[in-house]
Design a protein around this motif. Structure first.
Motif, mmCIF file in Angstrom:
data_model
loop_
_atom_site.group_PDB
_atom_site.id
_atom_site.type_symbol
_atom_site.label_atom_id
_atom_site.label_comp_id
_atom_site.label_asym_id
_atom_site.label_seq_id
_atom_site.Cartn_x
_atom_site.Cartn_y
_atom_site.Cartn_z
ATOM 1 N N GLU A 165 -2.168 3.639 6.547
ATOM 2 C CA GLU A 165 -3.372 4.436 6.740
ATOM 3 C C GLU A 165 -3.306 5.190 8.062
ATOM 4 O O GLU A 165 -2.880 4.649 9.076
ATOM 5 C CB GLU A 165 -4.614 3.539 6.711
ATOM 6 C CG GLU A 165 -4.922 2.970 5.338
ATOM 7 C CD GLU A 165 -6.253 2.250 5.304
ATOM 8 O OE1 GLU A 165 -6.992 2.340 6.303
ATOM 9 O OE2 GLU A 165 -6.551 1.614 4.284
ATOM 10 N N PRO A 177 0.884 4.125 -2.092
ATOM 11 C CA PRO A 177 1.316 2.722 -2.103
ATOM 12 C C PRO A 177 2.807 2.603 -2.399
ATOM 13 O O PRO A 177 3.411 3.493 -3.019
ATOM 14 C CB PRO A 177 0.475 2.102 -3.223
ATOM 15 C CG PRO A 177 0.163 3.254 -4.129
ATOM 16 C CD PRO A 177 0.003 4.447 -3.227
ATOM 17 N N SER A 179 4.210 0.867 -4.481
ATOM 18 C CA SER A 179 4.477 0.794 -5.924
ATOM 19 C C SER A 179 4.840 2.156 -6.502
ATOM 20 O O SER A 179 5.475 2.247 -7.563
ATOM 21 C CB SER A 179 3.247 0.240 -6.658
ATOM 22 O OG SER A 179 2.109 1.070 -6.428
ATOM 23 N N PHE A 261 -0.971 -9.434 3.995
ATOM 24 C CA PHE A 261 -0.280 -8.788 2.882
ATOM 25 C C PHE A 261 -0.889 -9.214 1.550
ATOM 26 O O PHE A 261 -1.143 -8.389 0.670
ATOM 27 C CB PHE A 261 1.214 -9.129 2.914
ATOM 28 C CG PHE A 261 1.997 -8.575 1.756
ATOM 29 C CD1 PHE A 261 2.257 -7.224 1.653
ATOM 30 C CD2 PHE A 261 2.450 -9.415 0.749
ATOM 31 C CE1 PHE A 261 2.974 -6.701 0.581
ATOM 32 C CE2 PHE A 261 3.167 -8.908 -0.329
ATOM 33 C CZ PHE A 261 3.428 -7.551 -0.404
ATOM 34 N N LEU A 262 -1.147 -10.514 1.396
ATOM 35 C CA LEU A 262 -1.738 -11.015 0.155
ATOM 36 C C LEU A 262 -3.175 -10.539 -0.026
ATOM 37 O O LEU A 262 -3.668 -10.452 -1.158
ATOM 38 C CB LEU A 262 -1.691 -12.541 0.131
ATOM 39 C CG LEU A 262 -0.285 -13.167 0.060
ATOM 40 C CD1 LEU A 262 -0.376 -14.686 0.087
ATOM 41 C CD2 LEU A 262 0.460 -12.709 -1.198
ATOM 42 N N SER A 263 -3.842 -10.204 1.080
ATOM 43 C CA SER A 263 -5.223 -9.731 0.982
ATOM 44 C C SER A 263 -5.313 -8.258 0.606
ATOM 45 O O SER A 263 -6.414 -7.731 0.442
ATOM 46 C CB SER A 263 -5.949 -9.969 2.309
ATOM 47 O OG SER A 263 -5.404 -9.163 3.343
ATOM 48 N N GLY A 264 -4.145 -7.591 0.481
ATOM 49 C CA GLY A 264 -4.156 -6.212 0.002
ATOM 50 C C GLY A 264 -3.546 -5.182 0.913
ATOM 51 O O GLY A 264 -3.370 -4.025 0.512
ATOM 52 N N ARG A 265 -3.195 -5.564 2.146
ATOM 53 C CA ARG A 265 -2.581 -4.586 3.052
ATOM 54 C C ARG A 265 -1.163 -4.289 2.597
ATOM 55 O O ARG A 265 -0.395 -5.204 2.253
ATOM 56 C CB ARG A 265 -2.563 -5.126 4.481
ATOM 57 C CG ARG A 265 -1.852 -4.213 5.480
ATOM 58 C CD ARG A 265 -1.980 -4.719 6.896
ATOM 59 N NE ARG A 265 -1.099 -4.014 7.820
ATOM 60 C CZ ARG A 265 -1.046 -4.248 9.120
ATOM 61 N NH1 ARG A 265 -1.851 -5.166 9.663
ATOM 62 N NH2 ARG A 265 -0.219 -3.580 9.902
ATOM 63 N N ASP A 266 -0.802 -3.015 2.565
ATOM 64 C CA ASP A 266 0.542 -2.641 2.148
ATOM 65 C C ASP A 266 1.532 -2.869 3.286
ATOM 66 O O ASP A 266 1.149 -3.003 4.450
ATOM 67 C CB ASP A 266 0.581 -1.163 1.729
ATOM 68 C CG ASP A 266 1.520 -0.942 0.543
ATOM 69 O OD1 ASP A 266 2.493 -1.708 0.412
ATOM 70 O OD2 ASP A 266 1.264 -0.012 -0.240
#
Length: 439
Positions: A165, A177, A179, A261-266
């Motif tokens: 970001e 992202p 992905s 990372f698991l909470s959504g941060r790339d």
């Protein structure tokens, strides 16, 4: 035939290729001269652009230095070195030697290119010790060749930059992202094709005679740890060499990075740097041993610290003089929507020779390529990856990023560059075709 060509080409390169620092200075002078030629009324401005840009990428330089150092320190953890030594025992023929070296280094490059520098050096060195029939310069070329794969891995500078970001092109292309970039199926296919074909090409180049086997480098190039005996430790030294502090702060860092990372941060450069720093602290256990490993790793990257500002200056001249725009626009102006990313790949490869920095190159090329891609209806994520592949491609013929691994094993860039140039021809052809059909 390829063996004969590689042998003669390598001998010629060893004789005529100058030192990497000399190359950096020569490129600086040439780019400034060409920029002045095309801006004859503004020679002072061109030189000013170089001077102003010399320190432009200090923050990014620090990120890259930490990325490299934390990977190198982690690779020097004793149990990792022992594991690599065990793997080296399976490489009991020259063919297996080149194949195992490449595959181990490729796995490391996918994880972190800083980690891969020492992993590649260690596996090549351990195999070279055990297999005197393997040509050691080609072993090191095999350890360095997977640099073309890093752009699809966890330390992809462009892929991670545009996933962060606040990156400088966020208003134009948004936050992309991973992905849609490094984990996209098309990127994975290109990665796998290169990972399969490159080692086969290396095996075909292997010399059958005049083998240069491994010779131990000086002690200064080897990771050694001087841990004082417990009975002689002062209270201050006990704090430095107790495993409690290193493992505790390392565990805190790992928990933090995994948690966010698991909470959504790339993934981004800062997160990966903290993760590898924490892993190194945890596995080295004591702060004293970690500090020794860090100190010894610094010497291997000193050429990068020295040369990076010169390439930052080149990037500034390319951007400030319009020369970079002319190169990029000239190559992509004839492109269609179908060929745009192929031309982007070629332009990135050429620019990378002049300025070998994925992030710095993206700062120069991104603002030109992304708006053009959007206008043509090309996915900007794929265009960003085309820039990344082009940057990685000509790393094979730009000696800058080979310097740390060469420093570790005690070789010169001239010893491996002949093989790397031939590899770059193959990589350029196969990747151009794949980008055309997949991106």
């Amino acid at each position: 035939m390829l063996t004969r060509v590689a042998d003669r080409f390598s001998r010629g390169i060893q004789r005529y290729l100058p030192d990497a620092f000399v190359i950096a200075v020569l490129m600086t002078i040439i780019v400034i001269a060409v920029a002045i030629f095309f801006n004859s009324s503004e020679p002072v401005q061109v030189v000013a652009a170089w001077g102003d840009g010399f320190w432009t990428y200090l923050a990014f330089t620090m990120q890259m230095v930490l990325l490299l150092l934390t990977g190198m320190v982690l690779a020097s953890v004793p149990f990792i070195k022992k594991g690599l030594s065990a793997i080296a025992q399976f490489a009991n023929t020259p063919t297996k030697a080149y194949l195992v070296t490449f595959l181990v280094a490729a796995a490391a490059y996918y994880i972190n290119w800083g980690l891969a520098v020492v992993v590649g050096a260690i596996i090549a060195r351990e195999i070279g010790k055990r297999n005197k029939r393997a040509h050691f310069p080609l072993l090191i070329a095999a350890a360095y060749a997977p640099t073309v794969l890093y752009t699809a891995g966890f330390s992809s500078s462009i892929g991670l930059t545009i996933a962060t970001e606040g990156h400088f092109l966020e208003e134009t292309m948004g936050v992309i992202p991973t992905s849609a970039t490094i984990f996209h199926p098309s990127t994975i296919i290109i990665f796998l094709v290169l990972a399969i074909s490159i080692p086969l090409f290396i095996i075909l180049m292997a010399p059958k005679r005049d083998i240069s086997s491994y010779e131990p480098p000086s002690e200064s190039n080897q990771m050694t740890f001087d841990v004082p005996k417990k009975e002689s430790l002062t209270p201050a030294q006990k704090l430095a060499y107790t495993p409690v502090l290193g493992m505790l702060i390392g565990a805190i860092g790992v928990v933090y990075t995994v948690g966010v990372f698991l909470s959504g941060r790339d993934l981004d450069l800062n997160l990966i740097n903290l993760f590898f720093l924490s892993m190194g602290l945890f596995f080295h256990r004591s702060l004293g041993q970690f500090a020794q490993a860090f100190k010894q790793s610094v010497g291997s990257i000193s050429p990068i610290v020295l040369q990076f500002p010169f390439y930052a200056g080149i990037i500034a001249v390319l951007g400030g003089s319009g020369l970079g725009d002319a190169i990029i626009n000239g190559m992509t102006s004839v492109a269609t929507a179908e060929t745009f990313n192929v031309f982007t790949y070629w332009a990135a490869g050429f620019i990378n020779i002049l300025a070998p920095s994925g992030g710095g190159q993206w700062a120069l090329q991104g603002p030109l390529q992304i708006p053009a891609a959007i206008e043509l209806g090309v996915d900007p994520a794929m265009t960003a990856m085309a820039v990344g592949w082009g940057d990685a491609w000509t790393n094979l013929i730009q000696p800058f990023w080979a310097l740390p691994i060469l420093s570790v094993v005690g070789l010169h860039i001239r010893h491996i560059m002949g093989y790397c140039i031939l590899l770059s021809v193959w990589v350029g052809i196969i990747t151009s075709v794949l980008i055309y059909f997949l991106y």
